[in-house]
Design a protein around this motif. Structure first.
Motif, PDB file in Angstrom:
ATOM      1  N   LEU A  28       0.836  -1.203   0.000  1.00  0.00           N
ATOM      2  CA  LEU A  28       0.000   0.000   0.000  1.00  0.00           C
ATOM      3  C   LEU A  28       0.870   1.251   0.000  1.00  0.00           C
ATOM      4  CD1 LEU A  28      -2.793  -0.869   2.594  1.00  0.00           C
ATOM      5  CD2 LEU A  28      -3.051  -0.748   0.124  1.00  0.00           C
ATOM      6  N   ASP A  29       1.880   1.272   0.881  1.00  0.00           N
ATOM      7  CA  ASP A  29       2.770   2.436   0.973  1.00  0.00           C
ATOM      8  C   ASP A  29       3.508   2.686  -0.332  1.00  0.00           C
ATOM      9  OD1 ASP A  29       1.953   2.266   3.562  1.00  0.00           O
ATOM     10  OD2 ASP A  29       3.853   1.545   4.357  1.00  0.00           O
ATOM     11  N   MET A  30       4.064   1.608  -0.881  1.00  0.00           N
ATOM     12  CA  MET A  30       4.849   1.748  -2.107  1.00  0.00           C
ATOM     13  C   MET A  30       3.966   2.153  -3.283  1.00  0.00           C
ATOM     14  SD  MET A  30       7.514  -1.433  -1.746  1.00  0.00           S
ATOM     15  CE  MET A  30       8.661  -1.496  -0.368  1.00  0.00           C
ATOM     16  N   GLY A  31       2.760   1.614  -3.305  1.00  0.00           N
ATOM     17  CA  GLY A  31       1.833   2.002  -4.367  1.00  0.00           C
ATOM     18  C   GLY A  31       1.485   3.467  -4.314  1.00  0.00           C
ATOM     19  N   VAL A  32       1.264   3.982  -3.092  1.00  0.00           N
ATOM     20  CA  VAL A  32       0.998   5.418  -2.928  1.00  0.00           C
ATOM     21  C   VAL A  32       2.200   6.224  -3.394  1.00  0.00           C
ATOM     22  CG1 VAL A  32       0.588   7.253  -1.244  1.00  0.00           C
ATOM     23  CG2 VAL A  32      -0.659   5.100  -1.054  1.00  0.00           C
ATOM     24  N   GLY A  33       3.409   5.760  -3.040  1.00  0.00           N
ATOM     25  CA  GLY A  33       4.623   6.453  -3.470  1.00  0.00           C
ATOM     26  C   GLY A  33       4.761   6.497  -4.983  1.00  0.00           C
ATOM     27  N   ILE A  34       4.432   5.399  -5.645  1.00  0.00           N
ATOM     28  CA  ILE A  34       4.497   5.353  -7.116  1.00  0.00           C
ATOM     29  C   ILE A  34       3.502   6.332  -7.737  1.00  0.00           C
ATOM     30  CG2 ILE A  34       4.077   3.892  -9.142  1.00  0.00           C
ATOM     31  CD1 ILE A  34       5.099   1.524  -7.439  1.00  0.00           C
ATOM     32  N   LEU A  35       2.334   6.442  -7.114  1.00  0.00           N
ATOM     33  CA  LEU A  35       1.277   7.298  -7.659  1.00  0.00           C
ATOM     34  C   LEU A  35       1.476   8.788  -7.374  1.00  0.00           C
ATOM     35  CD1 LEU A  35      -1.860   5.117  -6.802  1.00  0.00           C
ATOM     36  CD2 LEU A  35      -0.937   5.557  -9.083  1.00  0.00           C
ATOM     37  N   LEU A  36       2.458   9.117  -6.506  1.00  0.00           N
ATOM     38  CA  LEU A  36       2.628  10.515  -6.085  1.00  0.00           C
ATOM     39  C   LEU A  36       2.665  11.490  -7.254  1.00  0.00           C
ATOM     40  CD1 LEU A  36       5.149  10.709  -3.092  1.00  0.00           C
ATOM     41  CD2 LEU A  36       2.699  11.189  -3.108  1.00  0.00           C
ATOM     42  N   PHE A  37       3.500  11.202  -8.249  1.00  0.00           N
ATOM     43  CA  PHE A  37       3.665  12.133  -9.365  1.00  0.00           C
ATOM     44  C   PHE A  37       2.807  11.756 -10.576  1.00  0.00           C
ATOM     45  CE2 PHE A  37       7.426  13.029  -6.866  1.00  0.00           C
ATOM     46  CZ  PHE A  37       7.497  14.407  -6.933  1.00  0.00           C
ATOM     47  N   ILE A  38       2.077  10.640 -10.460  1.00  0.00           N
ATOM     48  CA  ILE A  38       1.165  10.255 -11.544  1.00  0.00           C
ATOM     49  C   ILE A  38      -0.148  11.008 -11.421  1.00  0.00           C
ATOM     50  CG2 ILE A  38      -0.150   8.340 -12.554  1.00  0.00           C
ATOM     51  CD1 ILE A  38       2.140   6.487 -11.739  1.00  0.00           C
TER      52      ILE A  38
END
Length: 373
Positions: A28-38
């Motif tokens: 969940l955390d990493m997915g949120v991090g990936i989506l930050l700039f998307i």
């Protein structure tokens, strides 16, 4: 003292549970991090996203540490072989993980837009590379890695970093990344109250579900039909009678046809995620997304069982749960520890998420600006 074969199976299940826990929570955390700039187009958007995982990100990494510790204790030779062959990849994984706490902890220390953006990049990069590396490693494990063990139990492997990046491992890596993006977008949908972000997340959920479904099917078919696999002539065998041939990864499914229901569930749950998203049943979207992750991990486990690290050089030296597991006494002592502490960890994790499960919006962030990252 429990039967040794039974302990070997129990510990493979426990390590599987720890890995699932890592992929669900830290995923969940990493997915949120990936989506930050998307989907996060400005500082406020990214701030809302970051603060949905702020109370949990450091605690969630404990699942990875615990899984690594369990592998070290229960499968010591697996730990040694894996960290030897994937040495460069593991160093890159650790460097990526180092960036995340820097981004989280220092983001709000300096009131400067550029500084915050740098910290956001640290979070995003530190979130993107771990699932990529995990996917690359899994793709290579399914194909077998070039290692052998001499009579003195010294491990030798042919470490060519660039060879890790083959078509099959890239497909597996993309599947893992899509899986955690799907989870994170489902999670953010019920944690953020903002029209623009929620609209983007609706699109991301549907798109990632469709792509995950396609890549999972592609990965599963490729594993069963297009790469060489491994199988044992005897389920409990501990000698050298290991078969290495095309379609060998189908053996567990062919011997127990009912196991096909696990990959089938992965497909059904991906479709349900799309359906619930269309119906705007966002809690069900998150549940179906998490269950999709669990069923995908179980599919991998069932496919490889009882193999842990197959050898492409000397298949008869492949590491399985029968020949790579610690002593009976070690497994017994560790099992008692797990029985005591794992329920405590699970209850505490659930309690933390329940207590801090509220929706964030711009007004709430601005009202208590110093309270949030």
């Amino acid at each position: 003292m429990l039967n040794y074969e039974f302990l070997c199976i129990i510990w493979s299940i426990i390590i599987g549970i720890l890995l699932i826990g890592f992929l669900i929570t830290d995923g969940l955390d990493m997915g949120v991090g990936i989506l930050l700039f998307i989907i996060g187009k400005n500082d406020m958007d990214r701030r809302m996203m970051i603060n949905t995982i702020a109370p949990h990100w450091d605690g969630n990494q404990v699942w990875l540490i615990t899984a690594a510790g369990a592998i070290f204790a229960a499968w010591p030779i697996v730990y040694a072989t894996m960290f030897s062959y994937f040495y460069v990849a593991m160093i890159l994984l650790l460097l990526a993980l180092f960036l995340r706490p820097v981004g989280f902890e220092y983001r709000s220390k300096i009131k400067n837009r550029k500084w915050k953006k740098i910290c956001d990049f640290c979070i995003s990069i530190g979130s993107f590379f771990p699932p990529v590396i995990i996917g690359i490693a899994l793709g290579n494990l399914l194909q077998g890695i070039p290692f052998y063990i001499d009579k003195y139990y010294n491990i030798y492997s042919q470490r060519d970093f660039y060879k890790l990046f083959n078509l099959f491992s890239i497909i597996i890596s993309i599947t893992i990344v899509l899986m955690i993006i799907n989870q994170a977008s489902s999670y953010l949908q019920i944690r953020i109250k903002d029209y623009n972000l929620n609209h983007k997340l609706n699109i991301i959920i549907k798109l990632s579900s469709i792509l995950l479904l396609l890549f999972f099917i592609l990965s599963f078919i490729s594993t069963l039909f297009f790469i060489k696999g491994y199988k044992l002539n005897n389920f409990y065998i501990r000698n050298n009678n290991i078969i290495y041939e095309s379609k060998a990864w189908m053996s567990n499914f062919n011997n127990h046809i009912y196991l096909y229901i696990i990959p089938l569930f992965s497909v059904i749950l991906s479709l349900l995620t799309i359906l619930f998203s269309i119906l705007k049943k966002f809690i069900m979207v998150l549940i179906s997304s998490i269950l999709t992750t669990i069923s995908i991990v179980l599919t991998v486990g069932v496919t490889m069982f009882p193999f842990i690290i197959p050898s492409s050089i000397k298949p008869y030296q492949s590491l399985t749960i029968w020949n790579a597991t610690s002593s009976q006494l070690t497994l017994n002592i560790m099992l008692y520890i797990v029985i005591i502490f794992m329920p405590i960890v699970l209850i505490y994790t659930f309690w933390c998420y329940k207590k801090m499960f509220f929706r964030l919006n711009k007004k709430k962030i601005k009202k208590k600006s110093d309270f949030y990252y």
